[in-house]
Design a protein around this motif. Structure first.
Motif, mmCIF file in Angstrom:
data_model
loop_
_atom_site.group_PDB
_atom_site.id
_atom_site.type_symbol
_atom_site.label_atom_id
_atom_site.label_comp_id
_atom_site.label_asym_id
_atom_site.label_seq_id
_atom_site.Cartn_x
_atom_site.Cartn_y
_atom_site.Cartn_z
ATOM 1 N N LYS A 255 36.233 -4.912 110.462
ATOM 2 C CA LYS A 255 35.212 -4.113 109.800
ATOM 3 C C LYS A 255 34.103 -4.973 109.196
ATOM 4 C CE LYS A 255 35.008 -0.118 106.694
ATOM 5 N NZ LYS A 255 35.800 0.739 105.769
ATOM 6 N N TYR A 256 34.477 -6.152 108.662
ATOM 7 C CA TYR A 256 33.507 -6.913 107.888
ATOM 8 C C TYR A 256 33.168 -8.304 108.454
ATOM 9 C CZ TYR A 256 34.533 -3.367 104.381
ATOM 10 O OH TYR A 256 34.698 -2.172 103.716
ATOM 11 N N ASP B 193 24.180 -5.280 107.117
ATOM 12 C CA ASP B 193 24.778 -3.983 107.396
ATOM 13 C C ASP B 193 25.135 -3.301 106.078
ATOM 14 O OD1 ASP B 193 26.280 -2.034 109.266
ATOM 15 O OD2 ASP B 193 27.825 -2.681 107.835
ATOM 16 N N GLY B 194 24.809 -2.030 105.966
ATOM 17 C CA GLY B 194 24.981 -1.314 104.702
ATOM 18 C C GLY B 194 26.403 -1.330 104.176
ATOM 19 N N GLU B 195 27.381 -1.121 105.051
ATOM 20 C CA GLU B 195 28.775 -1.053 104.624
ATOM 21 C C GLU B 195 29.270 -2.417 104.136
ATOM 22 O OE1 GLU B 195 32.870 1.099 106.182
ATOM 23 O OE2 GLU B 195 31.289 0.593 107.608
ATOM 24 N N LEU C 167 27.596 -3.245 100.726
ATOM 25 C CA LEU C 167 28.230 -2.542 99.607
ATOM 26 C C LEU C 167 29.570 -3.157 99.240
ATOM 27 C CD1 LEU C 167 27.431 1.199 100.436
ATOM 28 C CD2 LEU C 167 26.538 -0.151 98.540
ATOM 29 N N TRP C 168 30.341 -3.568 100.259
ATOM 30 C CA TRP C 168 31.659 -4.152 100.005
ATOM 31 C C TRP C 168 31.544 -5.471 99.247
ATOM 32 C CZ3 TRP C 168 34.649 -8.227 102.676
ATOM 33 C CH2 TRP C 168 35.982 -8.272 102.250
#
Length: 367
Positions: free
Chosen positions: A120-121, A131-133, A136-137
């Motif tokens: 995911k990251y 990337d937005g996600e 934020l993480w």
């Protein structure tokens, strides 16, 4: 700006280091407790401990970066550097966090949580860091584990600043009380000076000294109590002081040179009784400590609200040929530094240079 040890909440450096270590140990256990929910396992499993350690390492770097760089930029109002600071914090956190995920995936390829986080990251393209996600993480990790430490730092600095301001205010009140006790009816002093002036009016040099002394007393008693004075008033006060010193010392004893003519706007305001400290220091530790061939050179310029004051004097030696250790000015200059910090904060620059022969002070004030 570091506070002096006199106002620090830490009794000594050892205690400071010990408390910092204790805080980060407690923070490690807090991070482990939070991240254990993500791993859905015990707090002390190896995967959780390793990932929590990387998050702690990131939190430590960010904390001291913010304290030593970001806060300095804010205090000095260097707003253009704030965005690069934020970007540097994010990229550093991204590097540490994603590197720890890569390491954990290689060590524990069967762990489903690590595999999911990695997929995911992980940064696998140039645009991925933005990337937005992922953004934020990473930001959530920064905020979660740095906010409390930053708040502690802000409260500590505020408390130390309050102690310093209180001490300066108390010192000022004490000086004012002593000054008031020593005044002995200032009107009586002025009347006495007027009487002396009437007796010596035909002696041009003596009457000139009385007038200048009267002006100095008037400034010290009344104008110095003002919050600000104009550069014109400051120059007049310093000039009267220097003229009296010229009359006190013979030219064969000391050479006094000064130039206060390069002032663009004499209506600019300045705090009273700051510059005189450097001149008094030059006479006290330079001229008075020298048997002969003493000298003092002074200059003051102002352009576009920037005042530059320069004071240089001979650095005296004792009869044995050793340098006079009192030339640094002692308590007087220490008090001036504290006053500059309080009243001009980031709007001043004080540079003191000392060689075997010369003692120089350069002060720049943003008026």
């Amino acid at each position: 700006m570091e506070r002096s040890n006199e106002f620090s909440v830490y009794p000594n450096q050892s205690t400071k280091h010990l408390l910092h270590i204790l805080y980060w140990v407690i923070m490690l256990f807090f991070i482990m407790a939070i991240t254990s929910y993500s791993f859905k396992a015990s707090v002390f499993i190896a995967e959780n401990v390793l990932f929590s350690s990387s998050v702690l390492f990131n939190a430590i770097l960010i904390h001291y970066f913010v304290c030593h760089f970001v806060f300095q930029h804010i205090r000095k109002k260097r707003w253009a550097l704030i965005i690069p600071d934020i970007l540097a914090i994010y990229l550093l956190s991204l590097l540490i966090t994603t590197s720890s995920l890569n390491l954990l995936r290689n060590l524990y390829p069967e762990n489903e949580v690590i595999t999911r986080l990695y997929q995911k990251y992980t940064v696998n393209s140039f645009g991925k860091p933005f990337d937005g996600e992922l953004l934020l993480w990473v930001l959530s990790l920064i905020i979660w584990f740095n906010t409390f430490g930053i708040i502690i730092k802000i409260v500590k600095d505020f408390h130390e600043s309050s102690l310093e301001k209180l001490a300066i205010a108390q010192e000022k009140n004490s000086m004012e009380i002593s000054f008031l006790r020593a005044q002995i009816q200032p009107h009586f002093l002025f009347n006495t000076l007027n009487s002396i002036y009437g007796l010596i009016i035909h002696n041009e040099e003596a009457s000139k000294v009385v007038i200048q002394l009267s002006n100095l007393l008037r400034f010290s008693l009344y104008d110095s109590e003002k919050e600000h004075i104009t550069l014109k008033e400051e120059i007049e006060f310093l000039s009267n002081y220097l003229l009296l010193e010229k009359m006190r010392y013979k030219e064969s004893r000391v050479q006094i040179e000064y130039d206060f003519g390069q002032i663009e706007n004499k209506e600019k305001i300045i705090k009273p009784l700051i510059l005189i400290n450097f001149i008094e220091n030059a006479f006290k530790h330079g001229v008075n400590a020298t048997i002969k061939n003493a000298w003092i050179k002074l200059s003051m310029t102002e352009k576009e609200g920037l005042l530059t004051f320069h004071c240089a004097n001979n650095n005296p030696v004792t009869a044995t040929g050793k340098k006079n250790n009192e030339s640094t000015g002692g308590l007087g200059l220490k008090n001036v530094r504290r006053r500059l910090e309080l009243e001009y904060q980031t709007r001043y620059s004080l540079d003191i240079k000392e060689t075997d022969d010369v003692y120089e002070v350069s002060l720049i004030l943003k008026l």
